[in-house]
Design a protein around this motif. Structure first.
Motif, PDB file in Angstrom:
ATOM      1  N   ASP A  14     -56.278 -12.287  58.668  1.00  0.00           N
ATOM      2  CA  ASP A  14     -57.679 -12.300  58.238  1.00  0.00           C
ATOM      3  C   ASP A  14     -58.192 -13.730  58.088  1.00  0.00           C
ATOM      4  O   ASP A  14     -59.314 -14.043  58.500  1.00  0.00           O
ATOM      5  N   ALA A  15     -57.384 -14.602  57.508  1.00  0.00           N
ATOM      6  CA  ALA A  15     -57.779 -16.004  57.349  1.00  0.00           C
ATOM      7  C   ALA A  15     -57.944 -16.682  58.712  1.00  0.00           C
ATOM      8  O   ALA A  15     -58.893 -17.448  58.924  1.00  0.00           O
ATOM      9  N   ALA A  16     -57.051 -16.397  59.634  1.00  0.00           N
ATOM     10  CA  ALA A  16     -57.142 -16.976  60.982  1.00  0.00           C
ATOM     11  C   ALA A  16     -58.393 -16.474  61.699  1.00  0.00           C
ATOM     12  O   ALA A  16     -59.084 -17.249  62.360  1.00  0.00           O
ATOM     13  N   ARG A  17     -58.694 -15.186  61.559  1.00  0.00           N
ATOM     14  CA  ARG A  17     -59.904 -14.626  62.180  1.00  0.00           C
ATOM     15  C   ARG A  17     -61.148 -15.300  61.623  1.00  0.00           C
ATOM     16  O   ARG A  17     -62.073 -15.626  62.360  1.00  0.00           O
ATOM     17  N   LYS A  18     -61.178 -15.512  60.317  1.00  0.00           N
ATOM     18  CA  LYS A  18     -62.343 -16.131  59.698  1.00  0.00           C
ATOM     19  C   LYS A  18     -62.537 -17.548  60.217  1.00  0.00           C
ATOM     20  O   LYS A  18     -63.645 -17.938  60.567  1.00  0.00           O
ATOM     21  N   ARG A  19     -61.440 -18.306  60.290  1.00  0.00           N
ATOM     22  CA  ARG A  19     -61.543 -19.675  60.805  1.00  0.00           C
ATOM     23  C   ARG A  19     -62.012 -19.668  62.256  1.00  0.00           C
ATOM     24  O   ARG A  19     -62.858 -20.465  62.643  1.00  0.00           O
ATOM     25  N   THR A  20     -61.471 -18.764  63.049  1.00  0.00           N
ATOM     26  CA  THR A  20     -61.862 -18.668  64.450  1.00  0.00           C
ATOM     27  C   THR A  20     -63.327 -18.287  64.563  1.00  0.00           C
ATOM     28  O   THR A  20     -64.076 -18.905  65.325  1.00  0.00           O
ATOM     29  N   ASN A  21     -63.754 -17.276  63.803  1.00  0.00           N
ATOM     30  CA  ASN A  21     -65.149 -16.852  63.857  1.00  0.00           C
ATOM     31  C   ASN A  21     -66.086 -17.947  63.387  1.00  0.00           C
ATOM     32  O   ASN A  21     -67.168 -18.117  63.941  1.00  0.00           O
ATOM     33  N   ASP A  22     -65.690 -18.711  62.370  1.00  0.00           N
ATOM     34  CA  ASP A  22     -66.502 -19.839  61.900  1.00  0.00           C
ATOM     35  C   ASP A  22     -66.654 -20.879  63.002  1.00  0.00           C
ATOM     36  O   ASP A  22     -67.744 -21.396  63.242  1.00  0.00           O
ATOM     37  N   LYS A  23     -65.563 -21.185  63.685  1.00  0.00           N
ATOM     38  CA  LYS A  23     -65.615 -22.186  64.754  1.00  0.00           C
ATOM     39  C   LYS A  23     -66.445 -21.684  65.936  1.00  0.00           C
ATOM     40  O   LYS A  23     -67.241 -22.433  66.503  1.00  0.00           O
ATOM     41  N   LEU A  24     -66.267 -20.414  66.303  1.00  0.00           N
ATOM     42  CA  LEU A  24     -67.070 -19.846  67.386  1.00  0.00           C
ATOM     43  C   LEU A  24     -68.556 -19.878  67.037  1.00  0.00           C
ATOM     44  O   LEU A  24     -69.387 -20.255  67.865  1.00  0.00           O
TER      45      LEU A  24
ATOM     46  N   ASP B 244     -38.960  -6.568  51.492  1.00  0.00           N
ATOM     47  CA  ASP B 244     -40.062  -5.723  51.022  1.00  0.00           C
ATOM     48  C   ASP B 244     -41.115  -5.706  52.135  1.00  0.00           C
ATOM     49  O   ASP B 244     -41.968  -6.583  52.229  1.00  0.00           O
ATOM     50  N   TRP B 245     -41.018  -4.690  53.006  1.00  0.00           N
ATOM     51  CA  TRP B 245     -41.889  -4.631  54.176  1.00  0.00           C
ATOM     52  C   TRP B 245     -43.352  -4.460  53.810  1.00  0.00           C
ATOM     53  O   TRP B 245     -44.235  -4.973  54.517  1.00  0.00           O
ATOM     54  N   ASP B 246     -43.641  -3.790  52.726  1.00  0.00           N
ATOM     55  CA  ASP B 246     -45.031  -3.633  52.301  1.00  0.00           C
ATOM     56  C   ASP B 246     -45.638  -4.987  51.943  1.00  0.00           C
ATOM     57  O   ASP B 246     -46.760  -5.305  52.334  1.00  0.00           O
ATOM     58  N   GLU B 247     -44.877  -5.794  51.212  1.00  0.00           N
ATOM     59  CA  GLU B 247     -45.345  -7.129  50.827  1.00  0.00           C
ATOM     60  C   GLU B 247     -45.452  -8.030  52.056  1.00  0.00           C
ATOM     61  O   GLU B 247     -46.419  -8.787  52.196  1.00  0.00           O
ATOM     62  N   ALA B 248     -44.483  -7.948  52.941  1.00  0.00           N
ATOM     63  CA  ALA B 248     -44.511  -8.761  54.167  1.00  0.00           C
ATOM     64  C   ALA B 248     -45.733  -8.404  55.006  1.00  0.00           C
ATOM     65  O   ALA B 248     -46.431  -9.289  55.519  1.00  0.00           O
ATOM     66  N   GLU B 249     -45.990  -7.118  55.144  1.00  0.00           N
ATOM     67  CA  GLU B 249     -47.149  -6.671  55.921  1.00  0.00           C
ATOM     68  C   GLU B 249     -48.452  -7.151  55.277  1.00  0.00           C
ATOM     69  O   GLU B 249     -49.383  -7.579  55.961  1.00  0.00           O
ATOM     70  N   LYS B 250     -48.517  -7.110  53.955  1.00  0.00           N
ATOM     71  CA  LYS B 250     -49.696  -7.584  53.233  1.00  0.00           C
ATOM     72  C   LYS B 250     -49.930  -9.068  53.503  1.00  0.00           C
ATOM     73  O   LYS B 250     -51.051  -9.494  53.773  1.00  0.00           O
ATOM     74  N   GLN B 251     -48.875  -9.869  53.445  1.00  0.00           N
ATOM     75  CA  GLN B 251     -48.987 -11.308  53.685  1.00  0.00           C
ATOM     76  C   GLN B 251     -49.403 -11.591  55.130  1.00  0.00           C
ATOM     77  O   GLN B 251     -50.218 -12.484  55.380  1.00  0.00           O
ATOM     78  N   ILE B 252     -48.854 -10.837  56.066  1.00  0.00           N
ATOM     79  CA  ILE B 252     -49.225 -11.010  57.472  1.00  0.00           C
ATOM     80  C   ILE B 252     -50.694 -10.667  57.675  1.00  0.00           C
ATOM     81  O   ILE B 252     -51.434 -11.409  58.334  1.00  0.00           O
ATOM     82  N   ASP B 253     -51.148  -9.567  57.095  1.00  0.00           N
ATOM     83  CA  ASP B 253     -52.550  -9.164  57.209  1.00  0.00           C
ATOM     84  C   ASP B 253     -53.475 -10.225  56.612  1.00  0.00           C
ATOM     85  O   ASP B 253     -54.527 -10.540  57.186  1.00  0.00           O
ATOM     86  N   GLU B 254     -53.106 -10.784  55.478  1.00  0.00           N
ATOM     87  CA  GLU B 254     -53.914 -11.833  54.850  1.00  0.00           C
ATOM     88  C   GLU B 254     -53.982 -13.066  55.744  1.00  0.00           C
ATOM     89  O   GLU B 254     -55.038 -13.682  55.896  1.00  0.00           O
ATOM     90  N   ALA B 255     -52.854 -13.445  56.338  1.00  0.00           N
ATOM     91  CA  ALA B 255     -52.828 -14.599  57.232  1.00  0.00           C
ATOM     92  C   ALA B 255     -53.691 -14.347  58.470  1.00  0.00           C
ATOM     93  O   ALA B 255     -54.428 -15.239  58.917  1.00  0.00           O
TER      94      ALA B 255
END
Length: 94
Positions: free
Chosen positions: A17-27, A4-15
Motif C-alpha cells: 500500500d505504501a509503495a502504491r501511494k508513492r507510485t501514484n503520487d509520482k505519477l 506468524d503468516w497473518d502478521e507477515a501478510e499484514k506487513q506485506i500488504d502495508e508495504a
C-alpha cells in the motif's frame, strides 16, 4: 519459532500500500507537470497506474507533431487502449 503468516501478510500488504501511494503520487506529479491538472485532480480522475498510462498514451498522440489526420488515425487505431482516458476527459469537461 513458527512464522506468524497473518502478521507477515499484514506487513506485506502495508508495504505494498505504501509503495502504491508513492507510485501514484509520482505519477500524478508527472502528469500534472504536463497538463493543467493538479496532482489532486489527476489522482481523482485517473486513480490507477493503468488509467494514467491510458492518459499518457492519448497525450503522446495528441501532442505529437503529426498532422490532424494522422493523429485521428492513431487514436482510431488505438482507441481500446485510450478509451478510459477519453471518457474521463470528456466527462470532466462536458
Amino acid at each position: 519459532m513458527p512464522i506468524d503468516w497473518d502478521e507477515a501478510e499484514k506487513q506485506i500488504d502495508e508495504a505494498l500500500d505504501a509503495a502504491r501511494k508513492r507510485t501514484n503520487d509520482k505519477l500524478a506529479a508527472t502528469i500534472s507537470s504536463l497538463t493543467r491538472l493538479t496532482d489532486a485532480e489527476v489522482k481523482k480522475l485517473f486513480p490507477t497506474p493503468a488509467d494514467v498510462e491510458q492518459l499518457a498514451t492519448l497525450m503522446k498522440v495528441v501532442k505529437s507533431a503529426d498532422d490532424r489526420n494522422k493523429k485521428l488515425n492513431q487514436i482510431i487505431k488505438n482507441v481500446e487502449s485510450m478509451a478510459g482516458a477519453i471518457l474521463t476527459i470528456v466527462d470532466r469537461f462536458a
